[in-house]
Design a protein around this motif. Structure first.
Motif, PDB file in Angstrom:
ATOM      1  N   GLN A   1     -33.938 -49.307  37.334  1.00 22.60           N
ATOM      2  CA  GLN A   1     -33.710 -48.748  35.995  1.00 22.60           C
ATOM      3  C   GLN A   1     -33.698 -47.225  36.040  1.00 22.60           C
ATOM      4  O   GLN A   1     -32.920 -46.571  35.341  1.00 22.60           O
TER       5      GLN A   1
ATOM      6  N   ARG B   1     -30.362 -46.037  37.500  1.00 25.95           N
ATOM      7  CA  ARG B   1     -29.222 -46.070  36.569  1.00 25.95           C
ATOM      8  C   ARG B   1     -29.047 -44.738  35.861  1.00 25.95           C
ATOM      9  O   ARG B   1     -27.931 -44.387  35.464  1.00 25.95           O
TER      10      ARG B   1
ATOM     11  N   THR C   1     -26.506 -42.448  37.631  1.00 32.22           N
ATOM     12  CA  THR C   1     -25.121 -42.904  37.794  1.00 32.22           C
ATOM     13  C   THR C   1     -24.131 -41.752  37.722  1.00 32.22           C
ATOM     14  O   THR C   1     -23.144 -41.710  38.467  1.00 32.22           O
TER      15      THR C   1
ATOM     16  N   ASP D   1     -29.301 -55.670  36.672  1.00 31.84           N
ATOM     17  CA  ASP D   1     -29.045 -54.232  36.534  1.00 31.84           C
ATOM     18  C   ASP D   1     -28.243 -53.676  37.699  1.00 31.84           C
ATOM     19  O   ASP D   1     -27.276 -52.917  37.510  1.00 31.84           O
TER      20      ASP D   1
ATOM     21  N   MET E   1     -24.336 -51.971  38.057  1.00 30.81           N
ATOM     22  CA  MET E   1     -24.046 -50.679  38.669  1.00 30.81           C
ATOM     23  C   MET E   1     -23.002 -50.816  39.779  1.00 30.81           C
ATOM     24  O   MET E   1     -22.084 -49.993  39.893  1.00 30.81           O
TER      25      MET E   1
END
Length: 965
Positions: A559, A562, A565, A646, A650
């Motif tokens: 998490q 992310r 990103t 998750d 991604m």
């Protein structure tokens, strides 16, 4: 390749090496060839360096025994290019027949001197794989120039002599060079071009003797009289001519001018009747003509037979795959000659040297005044006179010529210097024992050998749950990943940060998008280490508690990942901008090449830039294994499943960028390995496969490196310059190409023909599976070429300029392409996948590279050699089709590597007496390594990832990537 039954399987056995002198490519400790009993006879042989040696043979020994003794004395593996010639009782120069007793050929041995000289001249000196062989060829060229046999213009003669002088006295010094020319005769009319020789010698500063040999042969092989031995004859009209034989066929000369040539493919039969030499040609299918027969008159029947024999041998040597078998003996009477070629063919030599992994040991250049390397083993003066001692410059071949670990003989790994303490044991020094290019300093028995009882006791302390070992794989690979990030964020930044030539914009771009990722993963690694320490702690090993899980750590950090990103999406831009900077500035390119030569940069630089994208795949695969292992009721299952969702999102989001950048990175890497091709990195071009194929031409089958792209097929040969780049010979556009299997048509196993719009090419693969992979990929590429107008060009649509900055530093095309190029001087990484494929005669596709990205692994393994006793603990990293060996995971760089393409991975058999659990075996021909892992899970994982690099027949496209091809 099938050797005759009486031929030994190794070079040392074949050549009969004496007790080890530290021989070059012969196995140590072998005895001279076996001889039939009988009285010993002394035979005198004059070598190419004008020394004479005396050899003792039995009076009943065949010529092969004497020839093998000479090759063993020289430590020469590629001896089949040479022969022994002498004058018989008719005063004719003839070759010693290796199958017949020597004393039946030489009636008066005391009065006969045999000369060891080059017999077969290949068209391309890069086919000579040993430096010693090229040195002997250079001596032959020197002799041919001096006696006036190698006729050429003054410019070529001066240039060749200048290279000879450079190899003998080194860099130009006006007084020394003039004196040397006054006291040495290299040409019949040397005085007339002495000034031109001196001018040429000035240009060779810094050139090593080995490079001088290369340049000399490069010039000589282009001359019309290269390797030509004229045999006087007349045609039917009585015109005086000369016949000669070459690798390509029979040549006809008038004076010193070639007026005709007959290729082997056109010749149906060669024969002689009395003093008439006959060449029978095949009928031309395009004309209504019968077989043509050409007739030449020679001085005598003996002259005809001498020339016929050498024609037979040349044809067999260059055209056949293996030595011809003897004809069956007739029952009643014989008709015609029973003569046949004896020895290995050129293809057998090339295959043998590649497979035998020769050990490079210095040899002596008798006429050279340049001092040898100080790392030569000390020997007595008498021994030295018999042992070659010239150090082979560079180490590209030694690290890849065979399957052993890639450690260079100068104490460096993959071209990078190592500290002395890392290379040598406490009782060794470079002067006492030179480092073998095939033996790792790390992989010797000097390391810590584990006690079996201690090992078993330690193992009992660890958990046995499979989830623990999956979590441990996360930890070990995270350590390697963080080290790889450090290469970019710290090592590379330190190398280029202070140089004004490196653009600030590129520095800032890389720092802004890699530093946050590196900082984040420092925390991720710390948390993972703490959790695994609690999970494996002695007090917790038997307790099922909160510490015995990893899903919560993964969920929290994925998490957090992310949030990064936006930086991961910028990594493709970093790669493109760095390549653009290298193309725009010679200084920037040099900085990057210099950094790649540092030992911390154990892979091509651009691979490190892609590591963060690849790491997402690793997390996804680890979480998939955890979710598959846990039952839905397990406490850790919910966190693992959430983390998997998750990371999958991604991966899906970034996968398109990842695939495009992998292709772009591969094109950049190939550009460094290729010379003679422009605009390799062009919009829309996709790399598909690279590897070895044999190309059929008038010269026979010749090994070539092929590169398949979505729009063209490029074939190359390996250069012998310090950079070892592959020189492009031709490009075949795929648009409109057709392909057909043609084994029956050409009689060549695993062959197929490519029919292009402008030319056709016949190639042969090493085996059926290799041929099938090439044919399948080429057909796919042909389909891609027809759809090329719809290719997605958005990523590389911006033109990357090829103009270098700094007008005063512009280099000529010759300088950039020649062996004196500044970039080549810096060396070239010798263990790239391209070079491994060349030496292992295999191929690799982009699919294989994609699978290799997913199959990366790190961890401790115990290693044992085939004949050693103890097990040595190593930290091992598997990536890029290779194993990299470290003492521990804290090391900044590997000490050795083992390219795995061509290897097989199996489990030991009962007969090997490896009575341990979780042991796998790596073997390639006679080379065997055993590795022990700590659990069933890690054993299966190592077997799985290594098979992905060694068993190409089992490779398939990753399910996560199929939609992108």
């Amino acid at each position: 390749m099938v050797e005759p039954a009486d031929r030994s399987s190794t070079a040392g056995q074949r050549l009969g090496a004496p007790e080890s002198f530290g021989v070059s490519t012969l196995e140590p400790g072998l005895r001279p060839p076996a001889q039939p009993p009988g009285r010993q006879v002394s035979m005198r042989v004059q070598m190419l360096d004008d020394t004479q040696e005396v050899f003792q043979i039995s009076q009943r020994s065949p010529g092969k025994v004497l020839f093998d003794l000479v090759c063993a004395h020289l430590n020469l593996v590629e001896g089949d290019y040479f022969g022994l010639e002498y004058q018989d009782q008719r005063k004719m120069t003839v070759w010693l027949d290796l199958l017949k007793p020597t004393l039946k050929q030489i009636r008066r041995p005391k009065n006969t001197i045999l000369r060891f000289v080059v017999k077969f001249f290949p068209p391309d000196h890069t086919q000579l794989l040993e430096e010693l062989t090229r040195y002997l060829f250079a001596l032959q060229i020197k002799r041919d120039l001096a006696c006036g046999r190698l006729i050429c213009n003054d410019t070529s003669a001066a240039l060749m002599v200048s290279h000879i002088i450079q190899s003998e006295i080194g860099d130009f010094d006006e007084t020394q060079s003039w004196q040397h020319l006054l006291h040495n005769k290299y040409l019949p009319d040397q005085d007339a071009i002495r000034d031109e020789i001196i001018d040429c010698h000035r240009e060779h500063v810094g050139q090593t003797p080995a490079e001088s040999d290369y340049q000399l042969l490069e010039i000589a092989r282009r001359l019309e009289m290269y390797g030509v031995r004229l045999h006087p004859a007349k045609d039917r009209e009585g015109t005086k001519l000369s016949l000669a034989v070459a690798n390509s066929g029979v040549l006809v000369f008038q004076g010193n001018t070639k007026i005709n040539s007959f290729n082997w493919s056109k010749i149906r039969k060669l024969s002689f009747k009395r003093k008439r030499f006959l060449i029978k040609l095949r009928a031309d299918p395009t004309q209504n003509a019968h077989h043509d027969t050409l007739e030449f008159a020679m001085a005598s029947r003996d002259c005809c037979k001498v020339f016929w024999k050498i024609c037979v041998e040349y044809h067999a040597f260059f055209r056949l795959f293996e030595e011809p078998k003897p004809k069956p003996k007739p029952i009643l009477f014989t008709r015609g000659s029973s003569f046949r070629f004896s020895g290995r063919t050129q293809k057998q030599i090339i295959d043998y040297v590649k497979d035998s992994e020769p050990k490079k040991v210095p040899f002596e250049r008798k006429h050279s005044k340049i001092l040898s390397n100080s790392s030569i083993s000390p020997q007595s003066a008498s021994t030295r006179s018999h042992v070659p001692k010239e150090v082979i410059p560079g180490s590209e071949k030694s690290s890849l010529g065979g399957p052993h670990v890639a450690v260079n003989g100068n104490g460096s790994v993959n071209g990078q210097r190592m500290g002395r303490t890392a290379v040598l044991g406490a009782e060794q020094s470079a002067e006492i024992q030179p480092l073998s290019p095939l033996t790792s300093p790390l992989l010797t028995e000097a390391g810590y050998v584990r006690n079996d009882e201690e090992d078993e006791a330690r193992r009992k302390k660890f958990p046995t749950d499979k989830a623990y070992f999956i979590a441990k794989e996360l930890l070990t690979t995270e350590r390697t990943y963080l080290n790889d990030l450090q290469v970019i964020t710290e090592s590379f930044h330190s190398a280029v940060g202070k140089d004004e030539a490196f653009p600030d914009s590129v520095k800032s771009l890389i720092s802004a998008n890699y530093d946050p990722v590196y900082k984040f993963h420092q925390g991720f690694l710390k948390e993972t280490e703490q959790r695994l320490a609690q999970w494996s702690g002695r007090s917790n090993a038997h307790i099922k508690g909160d510490y015995q899980r990893i899903g919560d750590v993964l969920l929290k950090n994925i998490q957090g990942l992310r949030q990064l990103t936006i930086h991961l999406q910028k990594h493709s831009e970093c790669l493109v901008e760095l390549e653009r900077a290298c193309r725009s500035s010679r200084k920037v390119e040099t900085l990057c090449r210099d950094f790649e030569q540092q030992r911390v940069c154990y892979l091509p630089l651009n691979i490190f830039l892609l590591r963060p994208l690849h790491r997402l795949l690793h997390y996804k695969l680890i979480l998939e294994r955890l979710c598959k292992h846990y039952p839905p009721t397990h406490d850790d299952f919910r966190d693992c499943r959430a983390a998997l969702a998750d990371i999958s999102e991604m991966v899906l989001q970034l996968q398109g960028i990842m695939m495009k950048m992998e292709n772009f990175q591969k094109l950049i890497e190939l550009k460094k390995d290729l010379t003679g091709v422009e605009d390799l990195i062009s919009p829309g071009r996709e790399f598909i496969r690279l590897g070895c194929l044999s190309k059929l031409s008038g010269k026979g089958l010749q090994q070539r490196m092929f590169f398949l792209f979505s729009d063209c097929l490029v074939y190359t040969s390996r250069g012998m310059t310090p950079s070892n780049q592959f020189k492009v010979h031709g490009q075949l556009p795929l648009y409109g190409m057709t392909i057909r299997e043609s084994e029956e048509e050409w009689g060549v196993p695993h062959s197929f023909t490519l029919f292009g719009q402008r030319q056709s090419v016949v190639v042969a693969a090493s085996c059926t599976s290799e041929m099938e992979r090439w044919v399948e990929d080429i057909r796919m590429a042909i389909d891609l070429a027809e759809q090329s107008s719809s290719l997605n060009n958005d990523l590389l649509s911006t033109s990357l300029s090829d103009n270098k900055d700094g007008g005063g530093e512009q280099e000529s095309e010759d300088e950039l392409g020649g062996s004196r190029s500044s970039l080549e001087r810096q060396g070239h990484r010798g263990n790239t996948t391209v070079h491994v494929c060349w030496h292992r005669n295999t191929s690799v596709s982009m699919v294989d590279f994609s699978i290799a990205v997913e199959n990366q692994l790190s961890g401790n393994l115990l290693r044992k050699f085939k004949n050693s006793n103890g097990w040595q603990k190593l930290w091992v990293v598997f990536t890029n089709f290779s194993l990299f060996f470290y003492k521990s995971h804290q090391d900044d760089y590997p000490l050795a590597s083992l390219p795995l393409l061509g290897y097989s991975v199996t489990v030991p058999s009962e007969s090997e007496n490896i009575h341990k659990d979780y042991v796998f075996k790596l073997h390639f021909k006679s080379h065997v390594y055993y590795f022990r892992s700590e659990s069933e899970y890690t054993f299966e994982r190592w077997m799985e990832v290594i098979r992905s690099a060694t068993c190409s027949t089992s490779r398939s496209l990753p399910s996560t990537r199929k939609d992108l091809y």
